[in-house]
Design a protein around this motif. Structure first.
Motif, PDB file in Angstrom:
ATOM      1  N   UNK A   1     -55.618 -90.943  61.179  1.00 33.81           N
ATOM      2  CA  UNK A   1     -55.785 -89.824  60.246  1.00 33.81           C
ATOM      3  C   UNK A   1     -56.901 -88.893  60.703  1.00 33.81           C
ATOM      4  N   UNK A   2     -57.986 -89.459  61.196  1.00 34.87           N
ATOM      5  CA  UNK A   2     -59.098 -88.642  61.687  1.00 34.87           C
ATOM      6  C   UNK A   2     -58.659 -87.766  62.856  1.00 34.87           C
ATOM      7  N   UNK A   3     -57.945 -88.362  63.794  1.00 31.20           N
ATOM      8  CA  UNK A   3     -57.471 -87.595  64.945  1.00 31.20           C
ATOM      9  C   UNK A   3     -56.439 -86.543  64.530  1.00 31.20           C
ATOM     10  N   UNK A   4     -55.601 -86.871  63.558  1.00 32.54           N
ATOM     11  CA  UNK A   4     -54.627 -85.896  63.070  1.00 32.54           C
ATOM     12  C   UNK A   4     -55.331 -84.687  62.467  1.00 32.54           C
ATOM     13  N   UNK A   5     -56.426 -84.934  61.764  1.00 31.54           N
ATOM     14  CA  UNK A   5     -57.199 -83.831  61.190  1.00 31.54           C
ATOM     15  C   UNK A   5     -57.847 -82.988  62.287  1.00 31.54           C
ATOM     16  N   UNK A   6     -58.448 -83.648  63.272  1.00 36.17           N
ATOM     17  CA  UNK A   6     -59.108 -82.914  64.355  1.00 36.17           C
ATOM     18  C   UNK A   6     -58.112 -82.123  65.188  1.00 36.17           C
ATOM     19  N   UNK A   7     -56.984 -82.732  65.491  1.00 36.83           N
ATOM     20  CA  UNK A   7     -56.001 -82.099  66.371  1.00 36.83           C
ATOM     21  C   UNK A   7     -55.157 -81.077  65.619  1.00 36.83           C
ATOM     22  N   UNK A   8     -54.643 -81.476  64.460  1.00 37.01           N
ATOM     23  CA  UNK A   8     -53.726 -80.599  63.733  1.00 37.01           C
ATOM     24  C   UNK A   8     -54.419 -79.495  62.965  1.00 37.01           C
ATOM     25  N   UNK A   9     -55.288 -79.874  62.041  1.00 37.85           N
ATOM     26  CA  UNK A   9     -55.978 -78.874  61.220  1.00 37.85           C
ATOM     27  C   UNK A   9     -56.915 -78.034  62.075  1.00 37.85           C
ATOM     28  N   UNK A  10     -57.573 -78.665  63.043  1.00 37.69           N
ATOM     29  CA  UNK A  10     -58.484 -77.924  63.894  1.00 37.69           C
ATOM     30  C   UNK A  10     -57.791 -76.896  64.771  1.00 37.69           C
ATOM     31  N   UNK A  11     -56.544 -77.171  65.148  1.00 38.66           N
ATOM     32  CA  UNK A  11     -55.791 -76.242  66.009  1.00 38.66           C
ATOM     33  C   UNK A  11     -55.014 -75.202  65.213  1.00 38.66           C
ATOM     34  N   UNK A  12     -54.996 -75.334  63.894  1.00 37.15           N
ATOM     35  CA  UNK A  12     -54.178 -74.448  63.071  1.00 37.15           C
ATOM     36  C   UNK A  12     -54.524 -72.966  63.228  1.00 37.15           C
ATOM     37  N   UNK A  13     -55.807 -72.570  63.198  1.00 38.62           N
ATOM     38  CA  UNK A  13     -56.099 -71.124  63.318  1.00 38.62           C
ATOM     39  C   UNK A  13     -55.590 -70.497  64.613  1.00 38.62           C
ATOM     40  N   UNK A  14     -55.807 -71.165  65.738  1.00 40.46           N
ATOM     41  CA  UNK A  14     -55.379 -70.584  67.004  1.00 40.46           C
ATOM     42  C   UNK A  14     -53.859 -70.573  67.127  1.00 40.46           C
ATOM     43  N   UNK A  15     -53.194 -71.570  66.552  1.00 42.99           N
ATOM     44  CA  UNK A  15     -51.732 -71.604  66.572  1.00 42.99           C
ATOM     45  C   UNK A  15     -51.157 -70.480  65.707  1.00 42.99           C
ATOM     46  N   UNK A  16     -51.758 -70.260  64.547  1.00 46.67           N
ATOM     47  CA  UNK A  16     -51.292 -69.186  63.654  1.00 46.67           C
ATOM     48  C   UNK A  16     -51.469 -67.823  64.314  1.00 46.67           C
ATOM     49  N   UNK A  17     -52.636 -67.572  64.890  1.00 46.65           N
ATOM     50  CA  UNK A  17     -52.880 -66.293  65.550  1.00 46.65           C
ATOM     51  C   UNK A  17     -51.942 -66.085  66.731  1.00 46.65           C
ATOM     52  N   UNK A  18     -51.786 -67.118  67.547  1.00 48.54           N
ATOM     53  CA  UNK A  18     -50.904 -67.007  68.710  1.00 48.54           C
ATOM     54  C   UNK A  18     -49.464 -66.760  68.289  1.00 48.54           C
ATOM     55  N   UNK A  19     -48.979 -67.516  67.311  1.00 50.21           N
ATOM     56  CA  UNK A  19     -47.608 -67.352  66.850  1.00 50.21           C
ATOM     57  C   UNK A  19     -47.350 -65.984  66.239  1.00 50.21           C
ATOM     58  N   UNK A  20     -48.291 -65.524  65.402  1.00 51.19           N
ATOM     59  CA  UNK A  20     -48.097 -64.232  64.724  1.00 51.19           C
ATOM     60  C   UNK A  20     -48.017 -63.080  65.724  1.00 51.19           C
ATOM     61  N   UNK A  21     -48.964 -63.029  66.643  1.00 47.54           N
ATOM     62  CA  UNK A  21     -48.987 -61.903  67.578  1.00 47.54           C
ATOM     63  C   UNK A  21     -47.906 -62.018  68.648  1.00 47.54           C
ATOM     64  N   UNK A  22     -47.478 -63.242  68.969  1.00 53.15           N
ATOM     65  CA  UNK A  22     -46.340 -63.377  69.885  1.00 53.15           C
ATOM     66  C   UNK A  22     -45.070 -62.849  69.247  1.00 53.15           C
ATOM     67  N   UNK A  23     -44.850 -63.205  67.981  1.00 53.49           N
ATOM     68  CA  UNK A  23     -43.694 -62.661  67.270  1.00 53.49           C
ATOM     69  C   UNK A  23     -43.763 -61.150  67.140  1.00 53.49           C
ATOM     70  N   UNK A  24     -44.984 -60.631  66.905  1.00 51.40           N
ATOM     71  CA  UNK A  24     -45.145 -59.182  66.811  1.00 51.40           C
ATOM     72  C   UNK A  24     -44.829 -58.473  68.109  1.00 51.40           C
ATOM     73  N   UNK A  25     -45.302 -59.019  69.216  1.00 55.37           N
ATOM     74  CA  UNK A  25     -45.022 -58.412  70.527  1.00 55.37           C
ATOM     75  C   UNK A  25     -43.537 -58.476  70.844  1.00 55.37           C
ATOM     76  N   UNK A  26     -42.896 -59.602  70.533  1.00 50.63           N
ATOM     77  CA  UNK A  26     -41.456 -59.716  70.767  1.00 50.63           C
ATOM     78  C   UNK A  26     -40.685 -58.652  69.990  1.00 50.63           C
ATOM     79  N   UNK A  27     -41.051 -58.472  68.718  1.00 53.01           N
ATOM     80  CA  UNK A  27     -40.374 -57.463  67.899  1.00 53.01           C
ATOM     81  C   UNK A  27     -40.616 -56.060  68.437  1.00 53.01           C
ATOM     82  N   UNK A  28     -41.839 -55.803  68.868  1.00 50.18           N
ATOM     83  CA  UNK A  28     -42.189 -54.469  69.382  1.00 50.18           C
ATOM     84  C   UNK A  28     -41.397 -54.151  70.641  1.00 50.18           C
ATOM     85  N   UNK A  29     -41.373 -55.088  71.572  1.00 56.24           N
ATOM     86  CA  UNK A  29     -40.682 -54.851  72.843  1.00 56.24           C
ATOM     87  C   UNK A  29     -39.165 -54.842  72.665  1.00 56.24           C
TER      88      UNK A  29
END
Length: 262
Positions: A44-72
């Motif tokens: 559970x500790x590792x799941x929190x560190x890996x999953x919750x800790x990586x959530x902000x960068x995953x959200x930012x990467x996913x959002x702007x990747x989808x935006x660039x795909x739509x734009x192009x």
């Protein structure tokens, strides 16, 4: 020339030995899942560190990747009068390919290095030897929880990236390309079939396993003091990233053959 061949021979032997050691290491990590005790608190500790800790960068990467795909894609499809198919292009690209790979690479850069440095530091400071002296299996206590947590959390993070990427594409399509939001989401939904979702959600299971096992492998094999920790960290990120790209090609080829017969 003989000197060059000797170097090549030595390098090849080292590579084969490393592959053998990594295979045995990974098998031990998986086999420990069937053995007691199960360190649920560590998982559970590792799941929190890996999953919750990586959530902000995953959200930012996913959002702007989808935006660039739509734009192009909107700019390209407008030349053929097919701008209404932007949602189809974004959803297929994100769910089948980009979300799993980019999420894997982001988590690899953040967590494979963290695992290698953490376990490498424990090796250097002889904490691993102390665990063995106390009768605790380091593979069971340190490696297996990280492997299980990474596989589960990368699967969930990929779902988040799929959703956020599609939403990012919608934001660009609606507010910049001036498309109809209902048409966008209808196109994105109708384009998806079972095989697309299966491909996109199978890859993270393999990527998560690669990230955790490679990071822990280089961490547990650390030698050379603090310099060795830095070297192991760099190797973990590079090797896991390359293996993710390589395995993505193999998995894509296999799944296209399974679902489409190509």
């Amino acid at each position: 020339m003989p000197f060059a061949f000797d170097n090549l021979d030595t390098w090849a032997k080292r590579m084969l030995l490393a592959i053998q050691e990594y295979t045995v290491f990974s098998w031990q990590a998986v086999a420990n899942l069937a053995r007691t005790p199960h360190y649920w608190s560590d998982i559970i500790t590792q799941a929190d560190l890996i999953g919750v800790g990586s959530l902000p960068i995953v959200v930012l990467t996913g959002f702007f990747t989808g935006g660039v795909l739509a734009l192009q894609s909107a700019a390209s499809l407008a030349q053929f009068g097919a701008q209404s198919q932007t949602g189809r292009f974004v959803s297929l690209s994100m769910i089948r390919e980009l979300a799993p790979v980019l999420t894997g690479l982001m988590v690899s850069g953040r967590n494979a290095s963290g695992m290698a440095s953490e376990l490498g530091s424990m090796i250097v400071t002889e904490q691993i030897d102390a665990m063995r002296a106390l009768g605790t299996d380091p593979m069971k206590k340190l490696v297996t929880p990280r492997v299980l947590s990474t596989v589960i959390m990368l699967f969930l993070l990929t779902i988040v990236s799929d959703s956020v990427g599609t939403a990012g594409g919608a934001a660009v399509a609606v507010f910049i390309s001036k498309q109809n939001s209902t048409q966008y989401f209808d196109s994105a939904y109708q384009a998806l079939v079972y095989s697309d979702i299966a491909q996109g959600l199978t890859k993270p299971l393999f990527f998560g396993f690669i990230i955790a096992t490679v990071g822990c492998y280089f961490g547990m094999k650390t030698t050379g003091g603090t310099q060795g920790v830095g070297r192991a960290t760099t190797q973990a990120v590079v090797v896991s990233s390359v293996l993710i790209i390589f395995s993505d090609f193999i998995l894509s080829r296999a799944m296209l053959w399974i679902f489409s017969g190509f």
